[in-house]
Motif scaffolding. Sequence first.
Motif, PDB file in Angstrom:
ATOM      1  N   TYR A  52      -3.015   5.694   4.641  1.00 15.83           N
ATOM      2  CA  TYR A  52      -2.517   5.732   3.260  1.00 15.83           C
ATOM      3  C   TYR A  52      -3.201   6.787   2.390  1.00 15.83           C
ATOM      4  O   TYR A  52      -2.777   7.018   1.263  1.00 15.83           O
ATOM      5  N   GLY A  53      -4.283   7.405   2.878  1.00 22.28           N
ATOM      6  CA  GLY A  53      -4.915   8.484   2.114  1.00 22.28           C
ATOM      7  C   GLY A  53      -5.925   8.010   1.084  1.00 22.28           C
ATOM      8  O   GLY A  53      -6.169   8.687   0.087  1.00 22.28           O
ATOM      9  N   PHE A  54      -6.523   6.835   1.311  1.00 16.95           N
ATOM     10  CA  PHE A  54      -7.624   6.420   0.426  1.00 16.95           C
ATOM     11  C   PHE A  54      -8.815   7.329   0.653  1.00 16.95           C
ATOM     12  O   PHE A  54      -8.926   7.996   1.700  1.00 16.95           O
ATOM     13  N   LEU A  71       0.836  -1.209   0.000  1.00 20.90           N
ATOM     14  CA  LEU A  71       0.000   0.000   0.000  1.00 20.90           C
ATOM     15  C   LEU A  71       0.873   1.263   0.000  1.00 20.90           C
ATOM     16  O   LEU A  71       0.535   2.265  -0.645  1.00 20.90           O
ATOM     17  N   ALA A  72       2.019   1.199   0.703  1.00 18.63           N
ATOM     18  CA  ALA A  72       2.920   2.360   0.700  1.00 18.63           C
ATOM     19  C   ALA A  72       3.454   2.581  -0.717  1.00 18.63           C
ATOM     20  O   ALA A  72       3.570   3.725  -1.181  1.00 18.63           O
ATOM     21  N   ASP A 108      -2.677   7.875  -7.560  1.00 15.22           N
ATOM     22  CA  ASP A 108      -3.568   8.711  -6.763  1.00 15.22           C
ATOM     23  C   ASP A 108      -4.623   7.815  -6.093  1.00 15.22           C
ATOM     24  O   ASP A 108      -5.638   7.461  -6.695  1.00 15.22           O
ATOM     25  N   LEU A 109      -4.355   7.449  -4.834  1.00  9.26           N
ATOM     26  CA  LEU A 109      -5.232   6.483  -4.151  1.00  9.26           C
ATOM     27  C   LEU A 109      -6.658   7.019  -3.972  1.00  9.26           C
ATOM     28  O   LEU A 109      -7.595   6.238  -3.805  1.00  9.26           O
ATOM     29  N   LYS A 110      -6.814   8.333  -4.026  1.00  8.44           N
ATOM     30  CA  LYS A 110      -8.164   8.914  -3.853  1.00  8.44           C
ATOM     31  C   LYS A 110      -9.111   8.476  -4.979  1.00  8.44           C
ATOM     32  O   LYS A 110     -10.326   8.514  -4.832  1.00  8.44           O
ATOM     33  N   LYS A 160       0.743   4.108  -2.818  1.00  8.18           N
ATOM     34  CA  LYS A 160       0.571   5.525  -2.451  1.00  8.18           C
ATOM     35  C   LYS A 160       1.617   6.393  -3.166  1.00  8.18           C
ATOM     36  O   LYS A 160       1.318   7.499  -3.619  1.00  8.18           O
ATOM     37  N   THR A 208      -7.723   4.580   5.267  1.00  6.54           N
ATOM     38  CA  THR A 208      -8.013   5.949   4.824  1.00  6.54           C
ATOM     39  C   THR A 208      -7.028   6.894   5.504  1.00  6.54           C
ATOM     40  O   THR A 208      -6.414   7.743   4.867  1.00  6.54           O
TER      41      THR A 208
END
Length: 517
Positions: free
Chosen positions: A260-262, A71-72, A79-81, A75, A257
């Motif tokens: 990792y910024g999902f 996941l890192a 763009d994980l968003k 990231k 979230t």
Amino acid sequence: MAFSLGIDASTQSVSAVVIDLDTGTFVYESSINFGQQLPQYKSPNGFLNGAVEGEVYSNPLMWLDALELLLADLKAHCDLKQIKTISGAGQQHGSVYLNADWAEAIGTLSPSQTLSEQIKPCLSRINAPIWMDTSTGIECEEIASAIGGNEKVCTLSGSICVERFTGPQIRRFFKSSPDAYAQTSRIHLVSSFICSILSGTDAPIDTGDGAGMNLMNIQSFDWDAELLEATAPDLESKLPELVPGNTSSGSLAPYFTEKYGFDSEVSISVFTGDNPSSLVGAGASAPGKVVISLGTSDTYFAAMPNVVSDPNGYGHVFGNPSGGSMSLQCFLNGSLAREAVKDHFNYDWDQFTEALTSTAAGNDGNYMLPFYGQEISPRYHGAQPILVGSDAFKKGELPKASIRACVEGQFINMKVQTDWMEMRPKTLYITGGASSNDAIAQILADVFQAKVQRLFVSGSVALGGAIRAAQHNLDYDLSELEATFCKKNPACIEPNQESAPAYSKAITAISKILSEL
Ligand code: ADP
Ligand code: XUL
């Protein structure tokens, strides 16, 4: 933009693919190799051998550390968003044993600690036995005899009792560690364990992977009371719910979230087994196509037009995540047997390949069944290759002939063992680590006298996850997804018809060796 993420928790690595559903393109592929990137677990190929012969297990905490590295990396590269949905798959049959703390821990994962730190206290068994474990012969016999024979087990569960299947593994744990078994409140498959972690909830098992346990009834697609009873006490309460592959497992846990910024709303579909997922990722979920995965294990599988079973009992019927069933034959001596013969002669892959291209079909009558460890198709308990041919070949003095014999023997055995599926394929779709090797693919084409085609992505398992998530959670059409993402490389490997007589002779010779095992 809508991205879908597929995850493959496999024997030697955990991998991901991100696809862009709007543009029909691949955004990113990544893989974390357990042996190379997590050497502290001392598992160069992702597993360890136990003290007792046949025991093979992995540390589930290693899988969690690898998931975090994966996941890192995602990231850092995409763009994980934009990821709206996730699904995936795990190596089949492996099981994770969790105590009463699991139920709370899974719902309260804190980003200030790692996943492995938080899950470690929940393990009621440090190790997870995996699909390579062959230590449960006695338990298989006990279950089969309690049920009234393997024929009945096969009618109920789609397979006879198989050593690596989860039911016999659970029975062995119950017998050898009754206290730890009593302290186990949940038993997950690798697929449902990773799905639970991602969704922060106790995830169900899908019927595709559930069929590889000797516990699911293949008619009702539910736990089978007789099999549960014959396996271990109080088992039903320790197993998650069984659900079809198109079931949601909620949304991504806040842990991911925050860390990792999902996006805050990412839907998750239940995970399935790596082979069922690969069926989807290879674009073969409708009957008629055969997929061969040349990974740690070699597998041959296809969606089934009619449910037939292997009269020898070596093959399996699993659930097809797109509905119906799939047939599968698994060969334990896949990539690791090819590596064993390569390493024996201190060759690299280029030299291995050159040995294949500079020797002739049929190998001058030098044949091998490369069973470097126990084999499951057919059942074979030795740990030495079986050799027939010249004295020099049998003494190991002909490195090139040994290499060709290994690959020819693997594919001839595959052809013989999969005859029961009645597929007679004109094209074979190949995937997995060794599928990139042209010389290996050519021998496959020649042995089967069928065209061999590769997928564009190396990871059809992870792709199957991304496709299933998009179909189930975002209502994308499966056939359109397959047409867009499961494109095959147009450069096919055609069978060399001149090699047919040499292989027909080799098939007769190897069938004779097999019949005498
Ligand atoms: P899994 O998903 O089961 O962990 P992979 O599908 O990633 O495994 O395949 C890994 C295997 O691919 C390695 O064990 C290695 O033997 C094999 N491999 C990698 N490169 C080559 C090559 N050039 N030729 C043959 N085999 C290869
Ligand atoms: C299938 C099998 C293996 C594992 C690991 O029955 O045991 O293919 O799924 O890939």
